[in-house]
Structures are given as structure tokens and as C-alpha cells.
Design a protein around this motif. Structure first.
Motif, PDB file in Angstrom:
ATOM      1  N   ALA A 112       0.835  -1.199   0.000  1.00  0.00           N
ATOM      2  CA  ALA A 112       0.000   0.000   0.000  1.00  0.00           C
ATOM      3  C   ALA A 112       0.874   1.255   0.000  1.00  0.00           C
ATOM      4  O   ALA A 112       0.606   2.224  -0.729  1.00  0.00           O
ATOM      5  N   GLY A 113       1.936   1.240   0.806  1.00  0.00           N
ATOM      6  CA  GLY A 113       2.833   2.385   0.847  1.00  0.00           C
ATOM      7  C   GLY A 113       3.548   2.613  -0.469  1.00  0.00           C
ATOM      8  O   GLY A 113       3.772   3.763  -0.879  1.00  0.00           O
ATOM      9  N   TYR A 114       3.903   1.534  -1.155  1.00  0.00           N
ATOM     10  CA  TYR A 114       4.584   1.654  -2.445  1.00  0.00           C
ATOM     11  C   TYR A 114       3.702   2.367  -3.467  1.00  0.00           C
ATOM     12  O   TYR A 114       4.147   3.300  -4.154  1.00  0.00           O
ATOM     13  N   PHE A 115       2.444   1.953  -3.573  1.00  0.00           N
ATOM     14  CA  PHE A 115       1.552   2.579  -4.542  1.00  0.00           C
ATOM     15  C   PHE A 115       1.190   3.997  -4.118  1.00  0.00           C
ATOM     16  O   PHE A 115       0.986   4.874  -4.972  1.00  0.00           O
ATOM     17  N   ALA A 116       1.104   4.250  -2.830  1.00  0.00           N
ATOM     18  CA  ALA A 116       0.863   5.614  -2.357  1.00  0.00           C
ATOM     19  C   ALA A 116       2.029   6.524  -2.743  1.00  0.00           C
ATOM     20  O   ALA A 116       1.830   7.676  -3.162  1.00  0.00           O
ATOM     21  N   LEU A 117       3.240   6.002  -2.614  1.00  0.00           N
ATOM     22  CA  LEU A 117       4.422   6.770  -2.995  1.00  0.00           C
ATOM     23  C   LEU A 117       4.439   7.052  -4.491  1.00  0.00           C
ATOM     24  O   LEU A 117       4.778   8.170  -4.920  1.00  0.00           O
ATOM     25  N   LEU A 118       4.044   6.068  -5.292  1.00  0.00           N
ATOM     26  CA  LEU A 118       3.970   6.274  -6.735  1.00  0.00           C
ATOM     27  C   LEU A 118       2.941   7.351  -7.077  1.00  0.00           C
ATOM     28  O   LEU A 118       3.169   8.188  -7.968  1.00  0.00           O
ATOM     29  N   VAL A 163       1.844  12.868  -8.982  1.00  0.00           N
ATOM     30  CA  VAL A 163       1.238  14.188  -8.810  1.00  0.00           C
ATOM     31  C   VAL A 163       2.326  15.251  -8.757  1.00  0.00           C
ATOM     32  O   VAL A 163       2.203  16.335  -9.350  1.00  0.00           O
ATOM     33  N   GLY A 164       3.425  14.961  -8.067  1.00  0.00           N
ATOM     34  CA  GLY A 164       4.512  15.924  -7.962  1.00  0.00           C
ATOM     35  C   GLY A 164       5.128  16.250  -9.306  1.00  0.00           C
ATOM     36  O   GLY A 164       5.399  17.423  -9.601  1.00  0.00           O
ATOM     37  N   VAL A 165       5.346  15.222 -10.109  1.00  0.00           N
ATOM     38  CA  VAL A 165       5.914  15.449 -11.445  1.00  0.00           C
ATOM     39  C   VAL A 165       4.946  16.226 -12.329  1.00  0.00           C
ATOM     40  O   VAL A 165       5.331  17.167 -13.029  1.00  0.00           O
ATOM     41  N   SER A 166       3.690  15.825 -12.286  1.00  0.00           N
ATOM     42  CA  SER A 166       2.691  16.485 -13.128  1.00  0.00           C
ATOM     43  C   SER A 166       2.454  17.936 -12.719  1.00  0.00           C
ATOM     44  O   SER A 166       2.153  18.789 -13.558  1.00  0.00           O
ATOM     45  N   ALA A 169      -2.974  10.746 -10.279  1.00  0.00           N
ATOM     46  CA  ALA A 169      -2.680   9.702  -9.286  1.00  0.00           C
ATOM     47  C   ALA A 169      -3.719   8.599  -9.275  1.00  0.00           C
ATOM     48  O   ALA A 169      -3.477   7.525  -8.694  1.00  0.00           O
ATOM     49  N   ILE A 170      -4.863   8.822  -9.906  1.00  0.00           N
ATOM     50  CA  ILE A 170      -5.957   7.858  -9.825  1.00  0.00           C
ATOM     51  C   ILE A 170      -5.560   6.459 -10.293  1.00  0.00           C
ATOM     52  O   ILE A 170      -5.867   5.466  -9.619  1.00  0.00           O
ATOM     53  N   PRO A 171      -4.878   6.300 -11.444  1.00  0.00           N
ATOM     54  CA  PRO A 171      -4.511   4.932 -11.870  1.00  0.00           C
ATOM     55  C   PRO A 171      -3.676   4.184 -10.831  1.00  0.00           C
ATOM     56  O   PRO A 171      -3.876   2.990 -10.602  1.00  0.00           O
ATOM     57  N   PHE A 172      -2.739   4.890 -10.180  1.00  0.00           N
ATOM     58  CA  PHE A 172      -1.897   4.246  -9.179  1.00  0.00           C
ATOM     59  C   PHE A 172      -2.710   3.862  -7.941  1.00  0.00           C
ATOM     60  O   PHE A 172      -2.485   2.805  -7.342  1.00  0.00           O
ATOM     61  N   GLY A 184      -3.286   0.078  -6.739  1.00  0.00           N
ATOM     62  CA  GLY A 184      -2.889  -0.220  -5.376  1.00  0.00           C
ATOM     63  C   GLY A 184      -4.010  -0.852  -4.578  1.00  0.00           C
ATOM     64  O   GLY A 184      -3.791  -1.811  -3.825  1.00  0.00           O
ATOM     65  N   VAL A 185      -5.214  -0.318  -4.719  1.00  0.00           N
ATOM     66  CA  VAL A 185      -6.369  -0.879  -4.013  1.00  0.00           C
ATOM     67  C   VAL A 185      -6.628  -2.313  -4.463  1.00  0.00           C
ATOM     68  O   VAL A 185      -6.893  -3.206  -3.642  1.00  0.00           O
ATOM     69  N   VAL A 186      -6.547  -2.552  -5.778  1.00  0.00           N
ATOM     70  CA  VAL A 186      -6.769  -3.904  -6.303  1.00  0.00           C
ATOM     71  C   VAL A 186      -5.702  -4.862  -5.780  1.00  0.00           C
ATOM     72  O   VAL A 186      -6.001  -5.987  -5.355  1.00  0.00           O
TER      73      VAL A 186
END
Length: 209
Positions: A46-52, A57-60, A73-76, A80-82
Motif C-alpha cells: 500500500a505504501g509503495y503505490f501511495a508513494l507512486l 502528482v509531484g511530477v505532473s 494519481a488515480i490509476p496508481f 494499489g487498491v486492487v
């Protein structure tokens, strides 16, 4: 119509009926959520996908307003939820197919979702036991065995002490009220090991008078 995959068990969690003099002291199973956290690294995933998601968002946000960057961030988040849902489902299946048993003579472990197996650990063959107790009251009790007894880490996972691969230590993983279970085990094991052994001695021929 109900269906029980373990209906063939004469005693729940055990492959055969208890012999005379043996009684069940406790039965239980892993807590699914704790099993997902500790054996399947649910929080790390969960933390990995949250970081992604935060990184995206930061890059965009360097190229567009933050309000427009947030949907990136929605796709990540969805992936992550799945992924976390799959991990929890795997832990739930493992937990529901597992039965840990303590009797007055042994530790019994019916484990495995796809390939079911039963481990019987007599108290007399257990060299040491360790309790990893968490603040929630859940915990893992691992058993170090005497002699050359060997189990497959892969076949027994996740019902083993983590990273003990060379000499596998079977374990009651993520059980609720672990302190009480450890006390039941300690009392039963101590009583069993201290139980006097009766040895049959062949009578010797008496000297003729």
C-alpha cells in the motif's frame, strides 16, 4: 446446499480421531488482516503505490496546476487498491483453511489452501518455543524442533517463523490472544515432558536355589 471441504476429518483440524487419553485444549486460526500485514507485506505494498501516486502528482504539478495534476494519481490508487484487495483475499483464504490445535500431547497444524497438509508436533520433539507478541494481543508462536526433523519452508509458508529457511520452525501465525495460547501450550508441554515413562523390562531367569 452447504459444502465442507474438510468433512472427511474425524476431528476438525486433525486427520484422525484422538487416541484415548488425548484431549483438545485449544483450537484457532490466524487473523486474516494480521496475516496479510505480516506475511504478505500488505502495508508495504500500500505504501509503495501511495508513494507512486504522490510522485506522479509531484511530477505532473510542474507542468500543470495542482488541481489538474491530482487526477494523475488515480490509476496508481486504483491499482494499489486492487493489489491490496488481492493480498487480503489470499490471506483470508489461508486463514480460513487453517486450523491450529493444541492437545495435551501435541501441536497439530492443518495448513494449506491448495495443497492441504497436517503437521503433528509432539511436545517431546519440541526443543524450544518463542512468542512474538504484538500490542494488539495477536502474536506468533514458533517451535524449534529437536534432532534432524525437517520441513519445507515453501510448503509450510506462511505458517513458519519468517526467514528461518535452513532449519524451518513451524509456527502458529498471527493468532488472537496469543499470550493465553502460549500459556496453554507451556502448561501442556511441561506436563507432557515431565510425565513419567513406563518401560517394559523383560523378566530375567531366576537363579535356581
Amino acid at each position: 446446499m452447504s459444502h465442507d471441504d474438510f468433512k472427511f476429518e474425524p476431528v476438525r483440524g486433525l486427520p484422525e480421531a484422538l487416541p484415548p487419553g488425548e484431549v483438545i485444549l485449544w483450537q484457532g486460526e490466524p487473523a486474516p488482516w494480521r496475516l496479510a500485514r505480516e506475511s504478505l507485506a500488505l502495508y508495504w505494498v500500500a505504501g509503495y503505490f501511495a508513494l507512486l501516486a504522490v510522485w506522479r502528482v509531484g511530477v505532473s504539478s510542474t507542468e500543470m496546476p495542482l488541481v489538474q495534476a491530482l487526477p494523475q494519481a488515480i490509476p496508481f490508487v486504483v491499482v494499489g487498491v486492487v493489489a491490496c484487495a488481492i493480498l487480503y483475499l489470499l490471506a483470508l483464504i489461508q486463514a480460513k483453511s487453517t486450523v491450529y490445535t493444541l492437545t495435551n500431547k501435541r501441536v497439530g497444524m492443518r495448513i494449506g489452501a491448495a495443497l492441504t497438509m497436517t503437521l503433528n508436533l509432539p511436545y517431546t520433539q519440541i526443543e524450544d518455543a518463542g512468542l512474538d507478541l504484538r500490542p494488539s494481543g495477536h502474536g506468533t508462536i514458533a517451535f524449534a524442533l529437536k534432532g534432524d526433523t525437517r520441513f519445507s519452508y515453501i510448503l509450510c509458508w506462511p505458517h513458519v517463523k519468517p526467514w528461518r529457511i535452513r532449519k524451518v520452525e513451524p509456527a502458529l501465525r498471527c493468532i488472537p490472544d496469543a499470550q493465553r495460547v502460549a500459556e496453554i501450550f507451556a502448561e501442556a508441554a511441561e506436563a507432557r515432558v515431565a510425565e513419567p515413562k513406563l518401560t517394559l523390562v523383560q523378566p530375567t531367569a531366576m537363579a535356581a536355589e
